[in-house]
Design a protein around this motif. Structure first.
Motif, PDB file in Angstrom:
ATOM      1  N   GLU A  71       0.830  -1.207   0.000  1.00  0.00           N
ATOM      2  CA  GLU A  71       0.000   0.000   0.000  1.00  0.00           C
ATOM      3  C   GLU A  71       0.860   1.251   0.000  1.00  0.00           C
ATOM      4  O   GLU A  71       0.551   2.239  -0.678  1.00  0.00           O
ATOM      5  N   ALA A  72       1.957   1.222   0.777  1.00  0.00           N
ATOM      6  CA  ALA A  72       2.861   2.379   0.815  1.00  0.00           C
ATOM      7  C   ALA A  72       3.505   2.614  -0.557  1.00  0.00           C
ATOM      8  O   ALA A  72       3.641   3.765  -1.002  1.00  0.00           O
ATOM      9  N   LEU A 121       2.205   1.770  -3.396  1.00  0.00           N
ATOM     10  CA  LEU A 121       1.143   2.251  -4.284  1.00  0.00           C
ATOM     11  C   LEU A 121       0.917   3.748  -4.106  1.00  0.00           C
ATOM     12  O   LEU A 121       0.749   4.494  -5.088  1.00  0.00           O
ATOM     13  N   LEU A 122       0.932   4.222  -2.861  1.00  0.00           N
ATOM     14  CA  LEU A 122       0.779   5.657  -2.597  1.00  0.00           C
ATOM     15  C   LEU A 122       1.970   6.441  -3.145  1.00  0.00           C
ATOM     16  O   LEU A 122       1.814   7.558  -3.645  1.00  0.00           O
ATOM     17  N   ALA A 123       3.163   5.853  -3.042  1.00  0.00           N
ATOM     18  CA  ALA A 123       4.349   6.543  -3.554  1.00  0.00           C
ATOM     19  C   ALA A 123       4.288   6.704  -5.066  1.00  0.00           C
ATOM     20  O   ALA A 123       4.786   7.703  -5.614  1.00  0.00           O
ATOM     21  N   PHE A 168       1.265   6.582  -7.114  1.00  0.00           N
ATOM     22  CA  PHE A 168       0.098   7.292  -7.626  1.00  0.00           C
ATOM     23  C   PHE A 168      -0.395   8.417  -6.713  1.00  0.00           C
ATOM     24  O   PHE A 168      -1.258   9.190  -7.127  1.00  0.00           O
ATOM     25  N   GLY A 169       0.109   8.490  -5.481  1.00  0.00           N
ATOM     26  CA  GLY A 169      -0.429   9.465  -4.549  1.00  0.00           C
ATOM     27  C   GLY A 169      -1.737   8.984  -3.950  1.00  0.00           C
ATOM     28  O   GLY A 169      -2.221   7.880  -4.237  1.00  0.00           O
ATOM     29  N   ASP A 170      -2.342   9.826  -3.107  1.00  0.00           N
ATOM     30  CA  ASP A 170      -3.585   9.424  -2.444  1.00  0.00           C
ATOM     31  C   ASP A 170      -4.836   9.813  -3.216  1.00  0.00           C
ATOM     32  O   ASP A 170      -5.961   9.530  -2.784  1.00  0.00           O
ATOM     33  N   GLY A 171      -4.686  10.491  -4.351  1.00  0.00           N
ATOM     34  CA  GLY A 171      -5.842  10.853  -5.161  1.00  0.00           C
ATOM     35  C   GLY A 171      -6.506  12.151  -4.769  1.00  0.00           C
ATOM     36  O   GLY A 171      -7.367  12.657  -5.513  1.00  0.00           O
ATOM     37  N   ASN A 172      -6.158  12.731  -3.636  1.00  0.00           N
ATOM     38  CA  ASN A 172      -6.785  13.971  -3.189  1.00  0.00           C
ATOM     39  C   ASN A 172      -6.140  15.204  -3.799  1.00  0.00           C
ATOM     40  O   ASN A 172      -6.738  16.278  -3.826  1.00  0.00           O
ATOM     41  N   VAL A 177      -0.236  14.564  -8.180  1.00  0.00           N
ATOM     42  CA  VAL A 177       1.070  14.034  -7.803  1.00  0.00           C
ATOM     43  C   VAL A 177       2.139  15.071  -8.132  1.00  0.00           C
ATOM     44  O   VAL A 177       2.218  15.566  -9.253  1.00  0.00           O
ATOM     45  N   ARG A 195       8.355  14.263  -9.161  1.00  0.00           N
ATOM     46  CA  ARG A 195       9.205  13.404  -8.344  1.00  0.00           C
ATOM     47  C   ARG A 195      10.669  13.792  -8.485  1.00  0.00           C
ATOM     48  O   ARG A 195      11.078  14.298  -9.534  1.00  0.00           O
TER      49      ARG A 195
END
Length: 326
Positions: free
Chosen positions: A157-158, A160-162, A164-168, A171, A174
């Motif tokens: 999960e970490a 995946l967040l790195a 695509f980001g959290d979607g809020n 991004v 980088r």
């Protein structure tokens, strides 16, 4: 090092230099951790059975990991060790079960052994037979494997967040080589899951062999625990396969984003070359050494050529912006 565990959960060291002639009657488990040859022979003299050596564990064939010899059942399983480090690995552990003793031989430090030894020191449910001790040790190993997979899923999960980001929020750009370094983390993640799956396959075979042994078949409680552990290992294997498919998605996503960034860089260079092509053409025309070139006699010839080069560069730039190519 030889650690002897009594049926009530108490433990004691058995140093080679203070050899006992016989084991106390209530000792049911001998745990040989990194044993020397002297300790191997000492354990054999105490239990009366052949104890696998380091060479035996290293050279054992996959088809010869589970067998019965006389009154002893020999089982070898691959346990995942150092799961929290950057170099997880599989360690072959030998389990020898007799009517009176359980003997384990290991040359590494699986965390499940420490957890089970600590649990034995807290137990208060009376004496424990060797086969029951082995079955509960397998239960602890299964629980430890579940814990490893749970942490691995959180790591996925970490990652995946790195990526695509959290979607809020969008991004952010980088840092250089961020995605390339992320590939290394994904590779380590895959290595851990791969070894966990190999370990569970080995443990499943061992549990099938142990469940079919007469001593477990005659004990309803031990048989029930064996069936539960076997079912848990099957469920964990399916969960590990799901995590493995997620790792494949993470790898494809990272490679895709790397390609996107590389294409963006190539696009910038391509557009820059196209934008600079018309000014280069103008400069090339007026750089030719012809004797009769009317513009050479103009007072404003040089500024006019500069303006022509600027205009010829600006027009393609705004045209690409209008098309949405920039």
């Amino acid at each position: 090092m030889i650690i002897a565990y009594r049926s009530n959960g108490e433990s004691m060291m058995l140093p080679v230099d203070q050899q006992l002639q016989t084991l106390p009657d209530d000792v049911v488990w001998l745990d040989l951790a990194h044993p020397t040859r002297e300790e191997d022979h000492y354990a054999q003299s105490l239990t009366g059975i052949e104890v696998p050596t380091r060479e035996d564990l290293r050279d054992i064939e996959p088809s010869s990991r589970l067998y019965t010899e006389g009154r002893a059942h020999y089982m070898t399983a691959s346990l995942l060790c150092h799961a929290e480090t950057a170099t997880p690995k599989l360690a072959d552990i030998a389990f020898v079960l007799t009517d009176r003793h359980l003997v384990t031989v290991r040359y590494d430090e699986p965390k499940s052994f420490k957890l089970y030894a600590a649990a034995l020191g807290r137990q208060s449910n009376g004496p424990c037979a060797p086969h029951v001790m082995l079955v509960k040790l397998m239960e602890t190993i299964s629980d430890r494997t579940a814990e490893i997979l749970e942490k691995a899923e959180m790591k996925g999960e970490a990652l995946l967040l790195a990526i695509f980001g959290d979607g809020n929020e969008p991004v952010k750009r980088r840092p250089p080589r961020f995605l390339e370094n992320l590939l290394s983390s994904i590779g380590h993640h895959h290595r851990l899951i791969s070894k966990a799956r190999d370990s569970m396959a080995s443990l499943s075979r061992l549990m099938t062999f142990l469940t079919s042994s007469p001593v477990v078949q005659s004990d309803a409680e031990a048989k029930a625990i064996c069936l539960t552990v076997t079912h848990d290992l099957q469920t964990l294997s399916e969960h590990a396969a799901f995590i493995s498919s997620n790792i494949t998605f993470l790898l494809d996503a990272s490679l895709g984003l790397i390609n996107v960034e590389q294409n963006a860089i190539i696009k910038i260079f391509s557009i820059a070359s196209v934008v600079l092509l018309p000014p280069t053409l103008v400069a090339s025309i007026y750089g030719m050494n012809f004797r009769f070139m009317p513009e050479l006699e103009w007072t404003w010839g040089y500024p006019a050529a500069i303006i022509m080069m600027i205009v010829s560069a600006v027009i393609p730039f705004f045209f690409f912006r209008w098309k949405g190519w920039l």
